[in-house]
Design an enzyme around this catalytic site. Structure first.
Site, PDB file in Angstrom:
ATOM      1  N   CYS A   1      -2.813   2.985  -6.203  1.00 36.84           N
ATOM      2  CA  CYS A   1      -2.096   1.812  -5.711  1.00 36.84           C
ATOM      3  C   CYS A   1      -0.683   1.807  -6.263  1.00 36.84           C
ATOM      4  O   CYS A   1      -0.447   2.237  -7.382  1.00 36.84           O
ATOM      5  CB  CYS A   1      -2.786   0.530  -6.173  1.00 36.84           C
ATOM      6  SG  CYS A   1      -4.307   0.196  -5.321  1.00 36.84           S
TER       7      CYS A   1
ATOM      8  N   CYS B   1      -4.750  -0.837  -1.359  1.00 36.35           N
ATOM      9  CA  CYS B   1      -5.259   0.533  -1.321  1.00 36.35           C
ATOM     10  C   CYS B   1      -6.664   0.577  -1.922  1.00 36.35           C
ATOM     11  O   CYS B   1      -7.082  -0.310  -2.654  1.00 36.35           O
ATOM     12  CB  CYS B   1      -4.322   1.463  -2.060  1.00 36.35           C
ATOM     13  SG  CYS B   1      -3.986   0.947  -3.744  1.00 36.35           S
TER      14      CYS B   1
ATOM     15  N   CYS C   1       0.870  -1.169   0.000  1.00 35.31           N
ATOM     16  CA  CYS C   1       0.000   0.000   0.000  1.00 35.31           C
ATOM     17  C   CYS C   1       0.909   1.222   0.000  1.00 35.31           C
ATOM     18  O   CYS C   1       2.106   1.105  -0.208  1.00 35.31           O
ATOM     19  CB  CYS C   1      -0.990   0.001   1.154  1.00 35.31           C
ATOM     20  SG  CYS C   1      -0.275   0.213   2.773  1.00 35.31           S
TER      21      CYS C   1
END
Length: 141
Positions: A86, A79, A7
């Site tokens: 992302c 994400c 992430c």
């Protein structure tokens, strides 16, 4: 089996996902990283994971650069597409998977609401990653 969870900040969602995956199977190697790692793991993430018996307090946010030269069976981004971009992992990967979650560290409101968001996201991560483990990862072990 080697799995990398990605992430942006690597302080909350990816750390929780790493904790859950490792709890499902001690024999898999699970790491997590971020494109812009935070200085430390989110304390609320540590607390809500402790509530379900998983200790991630020793985890540290890492840069994705640390893992870019390694070969991975899975790279999983966590994400939320609606709110952020992302990270793209350019290393050697057999399976790329995206499972997006809201970032509870961005929750705004009362303390009760913020804690409820951390628990909601934690529980969603547990469910989705357990499904992934049972359906895709475990059969390949």
């Amino acid at each position: 089996m080697k799995i990398l969870v990605l992430c942006t900040g690597n302080s909350c969602r990816s750390q929780m996902a790493q904790g859950f995956l490792q709890s499902f199977d001690k024999n898999i190697i699970v790491c997590s990283a971020g494109t812009n790692p935070a200085s430390k793991i989110n304390e609320k993430a540590v607390t809500v994971m402790n509530e379900v018996g998983i200790d991630i307090s020793s985890h540290k946010p890492e840069s994705v650069e640390k893992y870019i030269s390694e070969v991975w069976d899975y790279v999983i981004t966590v994400c939320d597409d609606a709110n952020e971009t992302c990270p793209i992992f350019v290393g050697k990967v057999t399976h790329r998977v995206h499972i997006g979650f809201d970032d509870p560290s961005k929750a705004i409101g009362s303390d009760d609401f913020i804690w409820s968001e951390f628990r909601r996201v934690r529980d969603a991560i547990n469910i989705k990653f357990h499904e992934l483990y049972i359906r895709q990862i475990k059969p390949k072990l």
